[in-house]
Design a protein around this motif. Sequence first.
Motif, short mmCIF file in Angstrom:
data_model
loop_
_atom_site.label_atom_id
_atom_site.label_comp_id
_atom_site.label_asym_id
_atom_site.label_seq_id
_atom_site.Cartn_x
_atom_site.Cartn_y
_atom_site.Cartn_z
N TYR A 6 -5.44 9.32 -2.28
CA TYR A 6 -5.49 9.25 -0.82
C TYR A 6 -4.88 7.93 -0.35
O TYR A 6 -4.17 7.88 0.65
N TYR A 7 -5.20 6.87 -1.08
CA TYR A 7 -4.69 5.54 -0.73
C TYR A 7 -4.68 4.71 -2.00
O TYR A 7 -5.58 4.80 -2.83
N THR A 8 -3.64 3.90 -2.15
CA THR A 8 -3.60 2.98 -3.28
C THR A 8 -2.95 1.68 -2.83
O THR A 8 -2.15 1.67 -1.88
N ALA A 9 -3.31 0.58 -3.49
CA ALA A 9 -2.77 -0.71 -3.07
C ALA A 9 -2.87 -1.73 -4.19
O ALA A 9 -3.76 -1.66 -5.05
N ILE A 10 -1.94 -2.67 -4.16
CA ILE A 10 -2.06 -3.91 -4.90
C ILE A 10 -2.15 -5.01 -3.85
O ILE A 10 -1.27 -5.12 -2.99
N SER A 11 -3.22 -5.79 -3.90
CA SER A 11 -3.51 -6.74 -2.83
C SER A 11 -3.60 -8.17 -3.36
O SER A 11 -4.01 -8.38 -4.51
N LEU A 12 -3.24 -9.11 -2.51
CA LEU A 12 -3.40 -10.53 -2.80
C LEU A 12 -4.42 -11.12 -1.83
O LEU A 12 -4.19 -11.15 -0.62
N TYR A 13 -5.54 -11.56 -2.36
CA TYR A 13 -6.60 -12.17 -1.57
C TYR A 13 -6.42 -13.69 -1.64
O TYR A 13 -6.49 -14.28 -2.72
N TYR A 64 0.81 -1.22 0.00
CA TYR A 64 0.00 0.00 0.00
C TYR A 64 0.85 1.27 0.00
O TYR A 64 2.03 1.27 0.34
N ASN A 65 0.18 2.35 -0.38
CA ASN A 65 0.75 3.69 -0.29
C ASN A 65 -0.36 4.59 0.22
O ASN A 65 -1.37 4.80 -0.45
N SER A 66 -0.19 5.09 1.42
CA SER A 66 -1.20 5.92 2.05
C SER A 66 -0.68 7.35 2.17
O SER A 66 0.46 7.57 2.58
N LYS A 80 -14.32 6.97 -2.49
CA LYS A 80 -14.31 7.25 -3.92
C LYS A 80 -13.13 6.49 -4.49
O LYS A 80 -11.98 6.75 -4.09
N TYR A 81 -13.36 5.57 -5.40
CA TYR A 81 -12.26 4.71 -5.84
C TYR A 81 -12.50 4.12 -7.22
O TYR A 81 -13.62 4.14 -7.75
N LYS A 82 -11.44 3.61 -7.78
CA LYS A 82 -11.46 2.76 -8.97
C LYS A 82 -10.67 1.52 -8.60
O LYS A 82 -9.57 1.60 -8.05
N VAL A 89 -7.74 5.28 -4.42
CA VAL A 89 -8.79 5.99 -3.68
C VAL A 89 -8.43 7.47 -3.64
O VAL A 89 -7.26 7.82 -3.45
N TRP A 90 -9.44 8.33 -3.80
CA TRP A 90 -9.18 9.77 -3.75
C TRP A 90 -10.30 10.46 -2.98
O TRP A 90 -11.38 9.90 -2.76
N ASP A 91 -10.03 11.66 -2.53
CA ASP A 91 -11.02 12.45 -1.79
C ASP A 91 -11.66 13.53 -2.66
O ASP A 91 -12.88 13.72 -2.63
N GLU A 92 -10.83 14.24 -3.41
CA GLU A 92 -11.31 15.40 -4.16
C GLU A 92 -11.73 15.01 -5.57
O GLU A 92 -10.98 14.35 -6.30
N ASP A 93 -12.91 15.45 -5.97
CA ASP A 93 -13.45 15.10 -7.28
C ASP A 93 -12.56 15.54 -8.43
O ASP A 93 -12.53 14.90 -9.49
N LYS A 94 -11.80 16.60 -8.22
CA LYS A 94 -10.97 17.12 -9.31
C LYS A 94 -9.87 16.13 -9.71
O LYS A 94 -9.27 16.28 -10.78
N TYR A 95 -9.59 15.15 -8.84
CA TYR A 95 -8.56 14.15 -9.16
C TYR A 95 -9.14 12.82 -9.64
O TYR A 95 -8.42 11.83 -9.78
N SER A 96 -10.42 12.81 -9.90
CA SER A 96 -11.10 11.57 -10.30
C SER A 96 -10.51 10.99 -11.59
O SER A 96 -10.19 9.80 -11.65
#
Length: 452
Positions: A340-347, A247-249, A308-310, A377-384
């Motif tokens: 705000y937060y991003t990750a590559i995860s292994l489930y 992750y990167n927070s 708010k995420y993709k 993940v982001w908070d501000e709509d301008k970075y969508s």
Amino acid sequence: MNGNDYSGLTGKIVTKESCEYNQSIQSWNRAIEKYPSVIIYCYNDEDVINAVKWARNNSKEIRVRSGGHNYEGYSTGNNLVVIDVSKINSIYINEKEKIAKLGGGVRNREAYEAFGAKGYAFPGGGCPTVGVSGLILGGGWGYSSRYLGLASDSLVEAEIINYEGKKLVLNKNENSDLFWAIMGSGGCNFGIITSMTVELKKEANRATLLNINYPYDNEEVILNVILEIQKLFKNLDIKMNFKTAIYNSKEKGIGVKLVGLFYGSSSEAKKILKPILNITDDFEVNIEEKSLVECNRWIQDSHPEYEKYKSTGRFVFRDYSEKEISNLIKIIKNPSEGFYYTAISLYGLGGVISNINKLDTAYYYRDASFIMGIQSVWDEDKYSIENREWVKKNFKFIKTLTDGSFVNFPLDELESYEKEYYGDNIFRLRDIKRKYDPYNMFDYPQSIKVKK
């Protein structure tokens, strides 16, 4: 009311003129901004039947919503009808017959609490407000999956409202082809589930919560954690499962974190995880035995109320080299502007999941080792736009490492999505779609398609 005639509808009707409209249209993913013309909250089968008949008689496009967690917002849309079953949320547990009947709108937290009160484990997902019907439709990954199976593997019967507004009972003997299909087909392809009967799984009062965090930018440590996890899962006790996130927070920086559950003691868990715990002395660890209910509450409470995420996810079938893992770490070290937060995860997968043949249910990728997820993940709509493009760009590399996509983690831009989600099961699924929904009443951007 919008100039529409809503006579014949029952339940609660919310239109664009209703004071609760803005609240009613919100998805868990707040990046989804869709404006349906009407939302019909259904409280029983009759409400759902009336909603389907009304939509069909008035040539209205529909979407079906339970928990509202679809990554790409396929449970809603612009200027259409949303049939919401979240109010159909009763739970009846029959300990004598070892089954439980859940309404089509039951959510993870409600199921965990009800099952836990009786001393039973429930094979649900991690996020508390995910609808169990949506979870089951896509197979349903969770922290108990390696021990109890996917959420869909517990299903013994379902009731579904079809395109004609008729109720069908699905099990191994009645409408068995459609019963097969709803265990892994995802979304709402064939009708609206109003009840699910599931098998009561293991009696379990206690478990061990796993929470291990290496909260610093040390590529060697992150690399070694992933390498050890690859080794560990080859012979991992089926009673243990966890998700590992590189992750990167924005608040906490770069690291790697493991969250999971073990149906055993904390001392056993520490022995199993020793190769990971010995990588470095500089880390945060909480391996604690608790009641199973408390473990599940902790995991659920670690999720935010909304984001708010993709995001999306694909299946892992092989070990990765140090170079490939380093490239994944590099992706996380270079996040989108405004993240705000991003990750590559292994489930974690495996365990009893792979005991069922991939053709025996619609869930196809039973022999995979992990699901690899990527999110921003982001908070501000301008970075969508920047965050969405970041995921789409890095998905191209992840696709080279993986095979097949997880239908419960959909991606709008996925090419050949039917083959990607369902593998060879798509051919049977198309036949079943043609039989049970010949007019494509249950249609959405990535639904199973048949020619009209």
